[in-house]
Design a protein around this motif. Structure first.
Motif, short mmCIF file in Angstrom:
data_model
loop_
_atom_site.label_atom_id
_atom_site.label_comp_id
_atom_site.label_asym_id
_atom_site.label_seq_id
_atom_site.Cartn_x
_atom_site.Cartn_y
_atom_site.Cartn_z
N ASP A 185 0.84 -1.20 0.00
CA ASP A 185 0.00 0.00 0.00
C ASP A 185 0.87 1.25 0.00
O ASP A 185 1.96 1.27 0.59
N VAL A 186 0.38 2.30 -0.64
CA VAL A 186 1.07 3.58 -0.72
C VAL A 186 0.16 4.66 -0.13
O VAL A 186 -0.99 4.80 -0.56
N ARG A 187 0.68 5.42 0.84
CA ARG A 187 -0.07 6.52 1.45
C ARG A 187 0.78 7.78 1.35
O ARG A 187 1.91 7.82 1.83
N ILE A 188 0.24 8.82 0.73
CA ILE A 188 0.96 10.08 0.55
C ILE A 188 0.09 11.23 1.06
O ILE A 188 -1.08 11.34 0.67
N THR A 189 0.66 12.08 1.90
CA THR A 189 -0.01 13.28 2.39
C THR A 189 0.88 14.48 2.07
O THR A 189 2.09 14.43 2.34
N ALA A 190 0.30 15.55 1.51
CA ALA A 190 1.10 16.70 1.10
C ALA A 190 0.21 17.94 1.02
O ALA A 190 -1.02 17.84 0.97
N PRO A 191 0.82 19.14 0.93
CA PRO A 191 0.03 20.38 0.82
C PRO A 191 -0.64 20.50 -0.54
O PRO A 191 -0.03 20.21 -1.58
N LEU A 192 -1.87 20.94 -0.55
CA LEU A 192 -2.63 21.11 -1.78
C LEU A 192 -1.96 22.11 -2.72
O LEU A 192 -1.89 21.90 -3.93
N SER A 193 -1.46 23.22 -2.17
CA SER A 193 -0.93 24.31 -2.99
C SER A 193 0.39 23.98 -3.66
O SER A 193 0.83 24.69 -4.57
N ALA A 194 1.05 22.88 -3.24
CA ALA A 194 2.38 22.57 -3.76
C ALA A 194 2.35 21.76 -5.05
O ALA A 194 3.38 21.60 -5.71
N PHE A 195 1.17 21.26 -5.46
CA PHE A 195 1.13 20.31 -6.56
C PHE A 195 0.14 20.73 -7.65
O PHE A 195 -0.91 21.28 -7.38
#
Length: 233
Positions: A168-178
């Motif tokens: 499984d792959v779980r990624i959390t990141a800022p919305l504005s960065a991508f």
């Protein structure tokens, strides 16, 4: 010439090793100044990895080598010898620093569990055989190739590329960065949650999902067998 000498001096790596009892785990610690280095490349056979970032220029890496039996007829003593004889190899090429554990055995019988704190300006590249991964912080980019194992990534920005065979792959990141996000799973579910939007993967056998935003970086995650969940906040 003076600047070259200063750069070479900054790349001196201090490695120390301690054996925690006869036949027990072996601890290796590695430290380096990564000023002037753009990418850290880590190659791992079997073992778990935890990586975090730091505002400085120092790399602090600790790996625990633990002997393991490969089967009913395998020798634990041979596994212990493999641990004793293993060495940390470092290689500097251009702006990349490579770390790997080398063994004289073609069928190594040990696990290597890493804990790494690295500078935020450096990109991270990992090649993992079997093991779980946890990454948290700000990096110059993340590139992961993983055979078997789960991965959890909490990033603050930068290009992210994940290829997983089984896990499984779980990624959390800022919305504005991508500005572009894509997930693909051969067998498994794909979910992208971007703010108030939730995109679920479609497909008869394989599932895929995409999202576009306004940020400068991209996320691409692929798993042969396993679920992918990407959350942008």
């Amino acid at each position: 010439m003076k600047s070259r000498i200063a750069l070479l001096a900054s790349l001196i790596i201090v490695a120390t090793a301690a054996v925690a009892g006869a036949g027990g785990p072996r601890i290796l610690e590695h430290h380096a100044d990564l000023a002037g280095i753009d990418r850290l490349v880590l190659e791992i056979g079997v073992g778990d990895v935890v990586v975090s970032s730091d505002a400085g220029t120092e790399l602090h890496a600790t790996t625990q080598l633990s002997p393991r039996r490969g089967g009913f007829f395998s020798s634990l003593k041979k596994a212990e010898r493999d641990v004793e004889n293993a060495k940390l190899e470092t290689h500097l090429s251009g702006g990349e620093l490579h770390l790997t554990i080398e063994s004289d055995s073609s069928d190594r019988r040990f696990e290597e569990n890493w804990t790494i704190v690295m500078p935020a300006h450096v990109a991270l590249e990992l090649e993992m055989g079997v093991g779980d991964l946890e990454i948290a912080g700000n990096f110059g980019g993340i590139n992961l190739e993983q055979g078997v194992g789960d991965s959890v990534i909490r990033a603050e920005g930068g290009e992210i590329s994940v290829e997983s065979g089984v896990g499984d792959v779980r990624i959390t990141a800022p919305l504005s960065a991508f500005g572009f996000v894509k997930g693909e799973a051969g067998v498994g579910d794909v979910t992208i949650k971007a703010g108030d939007q939730t995109i679920t993967g479609d497909g008869f056998v394989g599932h895929s999902a995409k999202w576009r935003g306004d940020g400068p970086a991209s996320i691409e995650a692929e798993s042969g067998v396993g679920d992918i969940r990407i959350v942008l906040k």
